[in-house]
Design a protein around this motif. Sequence first.
Motif, short mmCIF file in Angstrom:
data_model
loop_
_atom_site.label_atom_id
_atom_site.label_comp_id
_atom_site.label_asym_id
_atom_site.label_seq_id
_atom_site.Cartn_x
_atom_site.Cartn_y
_atom_site.Cartn_z
N GLY A 1 -1.55 -10.16 -7.86
CA GLY A 1 -2.00 -9.07 -8.93
C GLY A 1 -3.60 -8.03 -8.17
O GLY A 1 -3.62 -7.63 -7.97
N GLN A 2 -4.21 -9.10 -6.74
CA GLN A 2 -4.95 -8.42 -5.95
C GLN A 2 -4.39 -7.50 -5.29
O GLN A 2 -4.63 -7.04 -4.96
N ALA A 3 -3.18 -7.93 -4.93
CA ALA A 3 -2.66 -7.61 -3.79
C ALA A 3 -2.30 -6.31 -4.47
O ALA A 3 -1.04 -4.70 -3.91
N GLY A 4 -1.80 -5.64 -6.28
CA GLY A 4 -0.99 -4.81 -6.97
C GLY A 4 0.67 -5.08 -7.38
O GLY A 4 1.10 -4.25 -7.81
N SER B 1 3.04 -6.81 -9.79
CA SER B 1 3.21 -7.73 -10.44
C SER B 1 4.49 -8.62 -10.37
O SER B 1 5.58 -8.62 -10.08
N SER C 1 0.79 -1.14 0.37
CA SER C 1 0.04 -0.15 0.26
C SER C 1 1.10 1.01 -0.17
O SER C 1 0.69 2.15 -0.96
N GLN D 1 -1.78 -14.08 -9.44
CA GLN D 1 -3.04 -13.55 -9.18
C GLN D 1 -3.62 -13.40 -8.10
O GLN D 1 -4.03 -11.86 -7.60
N GLU D 2 -3.17 -13.68 -6.61
CA GLU D 2 -3.01 -13.34 -5.34
C GLU D 2 -2.29 -12.03 -5.50
O GLU D 2 -2.73 -11.31 -5.04
#
Length: 121
Positions: free
Chosen positions: A33-36, A38, A10, A30-31
């Motif tokens: 990616g969801q956390a922002g 790459s 964050s 995916q996890e």
Amino acid sequence: MLEAETDLVSRRPGQTLIADKNYYGRAFEQELGQAGLSLLRPARKGEPPRAGSRLFRPLRQVIESINQTFKGRLDLERHGGRTPGGVIVRVLQRIFALTAAVWHNDRTGQPVLRSLTAYDH
């Protein structure tokens, strides 16, 4: 790492995580990616080439060079620290000293930037 430092992502959104080829899987990516985040990693055997793969060879050379400098020039394998905090302090002071020497050598036009011979007393 992400569980231990919950605000790491964050505070710095859009980061790229560089990992070796053993960090893989759709759920894992995916996890991230969801956390922002790459993920940049080499392709595994049988996998199609991944984006950014051309960056790994020069990046590995830089990392190996830095590790060798740390181990050889800075004597990090014989740090003398007795506690985790002591190890951290001793390692950081050597890194800062090398950084200062490189900066000084650059500013004074020395032919070899990472040479510490003049400071090795």
